[in-house]
Design a protein around this motif. Structure first.
Motif, PDB file in Angstrom:
ATOM      1  N   ARG A   8       0.838  -1.398   0.098  1.00 46.77           N
ATOM      2  CA  ARG A   8      -0.102  -0.067   0.077  1.00 46.77           C
ATOM      3  C   ARG A   8       0.742   1.246  -0.018  1.00 46.77           C
ATOM      4  O   ARG A   8       0.712   2.153  -0.775  1.00 46.77           O
ATOM      5  CB  ARG A   8      -0.810   0.038   1.301  1.00 46.77           C
ATOM      6  N   PHE A   9       1.989   1.316   0.945  1.00 44.61           N
ATOM      7  CA  PHE A   9       2.694   2.562   0.915  1.00 44.61           C
ATOM      8  C   PHE A   9       3.248   2.708  -0.299  1.00 44.61           C
ATOM      9  O   PHE A   9       3.763   3.713  -0.858  1.00 44.61           O
ATOM     10  CB  PHE A   9       3.732   2.407   2.215  1.00 44.61           C
ATOM     11  N   ASP A  10       3.939   1.586  -0.864  1.00 44.46           N
ATOM     12  CA  ASP A  10       4.700   1.622  -2.062  1.00 44.46           C
ATOM     13  C   ASP A  10       3.752   1.971  -3.450  1.00 44.46           C
ATOM     14  O   ASP A  10       4.468   2.247  -4.526  1.00 44.46           O
ATOM     15  CB  ASP A  10       5.543   0.166  -2.440  1.00 44.46           C
ATOM     16  N   THR A  11       2.591   2.206  -3.214  1.00 46.74           N
ATOM     17  CA  THR A  11       1.731   2.443  -4.491  1.00 46.74           C
ATOM     18  C   THR A  11       0.896   3.578  -4.313  1.00 46.74           C
ATOM     19  O   THR A  11       0.828   4.506  -4.682  1.00 46.74           O
ATOM     20  CB  THR A  11       0.575   1.156  -4.512  1.00 46.74           C
ATOM     21  N   LEU A  12       0.295   3.692  -2.960  1.00 50.65           N
ATOM     22  CA  LEU A  12      -0.715   4.804  -2.398  1.00 50.65           C
ATOM     23  C   LEU A  12       0.000   5.729  -1.778  1.00 50.65           C
ATOM     24  O   LEU A  12      -0.438   6.850  -1.499  1.00 50.65           O
ATOM     25  CB  LEU A  12      -1.832   4.343  -1.809  1.00 50.65           C
ATOM     26  N   GLY A  13       1.360   5.524  -1.256  1.00 46.58           N
ATOM     27  CA  GLY A  13       1.855   6.357  -0.375  1.00 46.58           C
ATOM     28  C   GLY A  13       1.502   6.096   1.024  1.00 46.58           C
ATOM     29  O   GLY A  13       0.355   5.596   1.289  1.00 46.58           O
TER      30      GLY A  13
END
Ligand SMILES: Cc1ncc(COP(=O)(O)O)c(C=O)c1O
Length: 435
Positions: A8-13
């Motif tokens: 999630r962090f790697d895509t949505l920040g």
């Protein structure tokens, strides 16, 4: 879980908020029960979007059936869309006889601002000093209750919303007589209007949440909202009631929160519960305002009020009526208030019951609420929220100190589930109070 969080962090920040120290991953839900990826069930005491219950079969069937038949943008005739407009408008006072559909609360409030500024020829906005109404550019300039880098616009004046049960009325809660609180709050409105006029902005609108939910479920003095509306109208502005939180029977007392204040607004904005999770919003207004705005602007909304959204909205209205959900919100709300008052007697560090119907809470203090030095205690509030989560009941917190427990289950909650919510709260308070 960690893997999903990383992805999630790697895509949505990492900036979009997640609840809880250990975020939850839900995979399905029905009624007021959510099931996580491990198969554990959680009682939903928080979510107001699945208003008539998660995955309500009638709403699901209505969406599926319409999606399988026709879904198209809004520039063709469709009877379902007009049926929905008629049914929804029937829930309002006669003066509000037109509806413009949107996809979200933000879009609704943004459109309301456009209508109000064009109608008044002014740009000044009055807003609560701790509130949230959406994420567009215009709304970021009036955002006071969340971080927004734009900062308040020069055309904005903020109002402190009085709370007869709150920690922010000067002195211990309830120390001042109600009419003194009312007079002071309305004087502040007069000053804000005078300031906007002196600066050349004039008054376009006041925008407020009929439940004052972000503020912490303030109990305003009788006549405050009426007095505010009268003053804004006298100055040439429009009254916008944001019913994203308080609408569709959430308060149990009325279908629309503004009715609890004895006013008919000029514009009513809607979102969240309207489609039970399907994106759907709207602005209700008098024909005269739409007839002024319409010819000046080619307003058109690709998705707002499409046939599938209308099917979802109609099913929500049907279920609300057939399952008596507004009446049940009132009955359950009454029982909840009594139970919260009882919990307050056992745990004097929580304040009086706040809210209406099925949007309720209590302020959490650092010592007995009646003590002169009592302060709202966000850390203790967070501990209660986490203790509830540990017991698999979802709640949250609100208010300018993040110290009001926020409980707002789907209206479909049954009496036995309300009992479970309250029993779990009693356990969580006992655990946190004993630390
Ligand atoms: C009172 C109120 N108005 C408007 C909004 C914005 O709605 P949306 O997120 O659908 O744009 C919210 C969202 O939390 C809200 O609480």
């Amino acid at each position: 879980m960690t893997d999903l969080l990383t992805r999630r962090f790697d895509t949505l920040g990492p900036y979009s908020p997640l609840f809880y120290d250990r975020p939850l991953e839900f995979v399905r839900a029905e009624g007021v029960w959510l099931t996580d990826a491990h198969g554990d069930r959680y009682l939903d005491g928080y979510n107001n979007v699945p208003h008539v219950g998660h995955a309500h079969p009638r709403v699901v069937a209505a969406i599926a059936e319409q999606a399988a038949t026709l879904n198209i943008h809004t520039r063709y005739l469709n009877d379902r869309v007009v049926d929905y407009a008629e049914r929804l408008l029937a829930t309002f006072d006669d003066a509000l006889d037109r509806i413009v559909f949107t996809n979200s609360g933000s879009e609704s409030n943004d459109l309301a601002f456009r209508i109000a500024t064009q109608h008044s020829g002014a740009s000044g906005i009055l807003i609560s000093d701790f509130s949230y109404h959406g994420h567009t550019q215009a709304l970021a300039r009036v955002t006071t209750g969340l971080r927004a880098h734009e900062g308040l616009g020069p055309h904005v004046r903020t109002l402190r919303i009085p709370d007869l049960d709150g920690a922010d009325v000067d002195g211990p809660a309830g120390a001042q007589p109600e009419d003194a609180v009312l007079d002071a709050a309305l004087r502040e409105v007069d000053e804000a209007i005078a300031s906007l006029q002196a600066a050349g902005f004039g008054v376009a609108a006041v925008l407020f949440d009929s439940l004052f939910s972000t503020e912490g479920l303030n109990r305003v003095p009788e006549g405050y909202v009426r007095g505010l509306a009268e003053r804004v109208r006298r100055a040439g502005g429009l009254v916008i009631a944001d019913e994203v939180q308080s609408g569709f029977g959430r308060t149990g007392r009325s279908f629309w929160g503004h009715r609890n204040h004895g006013i008919v607004p000029d514009l009513v904005t809607m979102g969240k519960p309207m489609g039970n999770g399907h994106p759907l919003g709207g602005v209700a207004l008098p024909a005269a305002l739409l007839d002024e705005f319409g010819p000046r602007n080619m307003y058109f909304n690709t998705f707002g009020g499409n046939p599938v959204s209308a099917a979802a909205g109609l099913a929500v209205l049907d279920v609300l009526a057939d399952e008596r959900l507004v009446e049940r919100a009132q009955e359950n709300g009454r029982a909840i208030r009594a139970a919260l008052a009882q919990l307050g007697a056992e745990h004097p560090w929580i304040g009086v019951p706040k809210g209406d119907g099925l949007f309720f809470g209590v302020e959490v203090y650092d010592r007995p609420a009646a003590d002169a030095g009592a302060r709202p205690d966000p850390a203790r509030t967070k501990a209660v929220v986490e203790a509830m989560r540990h017991r698999r009941v979802l709640v949250s917190r609100i208010g300018r100190h993040d110290s009001v427990l926020k409980m707002r289950p789907p209206l479909a909650i049954e009496a036995a589930e309300v009992d479970l919510l309250l029993a779990t709260l009693a356990d969580a308070l006992a655990e946190v109070g004993g630390r």
